[in-house]
Write a protein that holds these residues in place. Structure first.
Motif, PDB file in Angstrom:
ATOM      1  N   GLY A   8      -5.962   9.464  11.279  1.00  0.00           N
ATOM      2  CA  GLY A   8      -6.707   9.382  10.032  1.00  0.00           C
ATOM      3  C   GLY A   8      -6.147  10.206   8.895  1.00  0.00           C
ATOM      4  O   GLY A   8      -6.651  10.138   7.773  1.00  0.00           O
ATOM      5  N   GLY A   9      -5.114  10.988   9.162  1.00  0.00           N
ATOM      6  CA  GLY A   9      -4.527  11.754   8.075  1.00  0.00           C
ATOM      7  C   GLY A   9      -3.796  10.857   7.098  1.00  0.00           C
ATOM      8  O   GLY A   9      -3.615   9.659   7.334  1.00  0.00           O
ATOM      9  N   GLY A  10      -3.395  11.436   5.983  1.00  0.00           N
ATOM     10  CA  GLY A  10      -2.672  10.672   4.986  1.00  0.00           C
ATOM     11  C   GLY A  10      -2.616  11.419   3.675  1.00  0.00           C
ATOM     12  O   GLY A  10      -2.867  12.619   3.615  1.00  0.00           O
ATOM     13  N   SER A  11      -2.287  10.690   2.633  1.00  0.00           N
ATOM     14  CA  SER A  11      -2.151  11.264   1.292  1.00  0.00           C
ATOM     15  C   SER A  11      -3.238  10.705   0.391  1.00  0.00           C
ATOM     16  O   SER A  11      -3.425   9.480   0.331  1.00  0.00           O
ATOM     17  N   VAL A  12      -3.929  11.593  -0.287  1.00  0.00           N
ATOM     18  CA  VAL A  12      -4.974  11.196  -1.232  1.00  0.00           C
ATOM     19  C   VAL A  12      -4.860  12.057  -2.473  1.00  0.00           C
ATOM     20  O   VAL A  12      -4.208  13.107  -2.464  1.00  0.00           O
ATOM     21  N   TYR A  96      -3.919  19.108  10.357  1.00  0.00           N
ATOM     22  CA  TYR A  96      -5.236  19.253  10.967  1.00  0.00           C
ATOM     23  C   TYR A  96      -5.142  18.966  12.460  1.00  0.00           C
ATOM     24  O   TYR A  96      -4.554  17.957  12.870  1.00  0.00           O
ATOM     25  N   TYR A  97      -5.726  19.865  13.235  1.00  0.00           N
ATOM     26  CA  TYR A  97      -5.716  19.752  14.687  1.00  0.00           C
ATOM     27  C   TYR A  97      -7.139  19.719  15.222  1.00  0.00           C
ATOM     28  O   TYR A  97      -7.995  20.462  14.739  1.00  0.00           O
ATOM     29  N   CYS A  98      -7.378  18.896  16.221  1.00  0.00           N
ATOM     30  CA  CYS A  98      -8.619  19.046  16.955  1.00  0.00           C
ATOM     31  C   CYS A  98      -8.317  19.763  18.263  1.00  0.00           C
ATOM     32  O   CYS A  98      -7.209  19.665  18.807  1.00  0.00           O
ATOM     33  N   THR A 123      -2.442  16.046  12.641  1.00  0.00           N
ATOM     34  CA  THR A 123      -2.271  14.974  11.675  1.00  0.00           C
ATOM     35  C   THR A 123      -2.182  15.595  10.279  1.00  0.00           C
ATOM     36  O   THR A 123      -2.936  16.504   9.945  1.00  0.00           O
ATOM     37  N   GLN A 124      -1.242  15.124   9.472  1.00  0.00           N
ATOM     38  CA  GLN A 124      -0.985  15.704   8.165  1.00  0.00           C
ATOM     39  C   GLN A 124      -1.961  15.165   7.128  1.00  0.00           C
ATOM     40  O   GLN A 124      -2.190  13.944   7.044  1.00  0.00           O
ATOM     41  N   VAL A 125      -2.514  16.072   6.346  1.00  0.00           N
ATOM     42  CA  VAL A 125      -3.341  15.702   5.204  1.00  0.00           C
ATOM     43  C   VAL A 125      -2.675  16.270   3.952  1.00  0.00           C
ATOM     44  O   VAL A 125      -2.418  17.468   3.876  1.00  0.00           O
ATOM     45  N   THR A 126      -2.412  15.403   2.998  1.00  0.00           N
ATOM     46  CA  THR A 126      -1.796  15.811   1.741  1.00  0.00           C
ATOM     47  C   THR A 126      -2.713  15.418   0.597  1.00  0.00           C
ATOM     48  O   THR A 126      -3.162  14.271   0.527  1.00  0.00           O
TER      49      THR A 126
END
Length: 129
Positions: A8-12, A96-98, A123-126
């Motif tokens: 679910g990570g991504g760039s926003v 982000y890690y769970c 997962t990377q969040v940008t």
């Protein structure tokens, strides 16, 4: 033991939303205390939210930096823990890690990564302005 996989990570853009998913396999994730951590470059891994096994052991925890913007929840039918992230800020950019540990733990240990036995790959969040 449980295996964890984030997605679910991504760039926003600033102000946008993302929903992260932590899928469990090999065991029932509802039996595990689950936390979401994040780590930005050059910074320590920090707990941003976690959810207990038993409702009576306390409601979800949120770090002050995300309180009111992020929501953690369980989807037991899908063996998943979700992190809904709204009103994202540039400072939310991180991996982000769970993480999970069987059964509930003392709240004094919530923030300690070593209290958790199982980790996803991240997962990377940008977030960009």
């Amino acid at each position: 033991q449980v295996q964890l996989a984030e997605s679910g990570g991504g760039s926003v853009q600033v102000g946008g939303s993302l929903r992260l998913s932590c899928a469990g396999s090999g065991d029932t994730l509802s039996s595990y205390h689950v936390g979401w951590f994040r780590q930005a470059p050059g910074k320590e891994r920090e707990l941003i939210s976690c959810i207990t096994v038993r409702y009576g052991n306390g409601g979800p925890y949120y770090a002050d930096s995300v309180k009111g913007r992020f929501t953690i929840s369980r989807d037991n039918a899908k063996n998943t823990v979700l992190l809904q992230m709204n009103s994202l800020e540039a400072e939310d950019k991180a991996v982000y890690y769970c993480a999970a540990v069987f059964e509930d733990i003392d709240p004094d240990w919530y923030h300690r990564p070593r209290a958790y036995d199982y980790w996803g790959q991240g997962t990377q969040v940008t977030v960009s302005s």
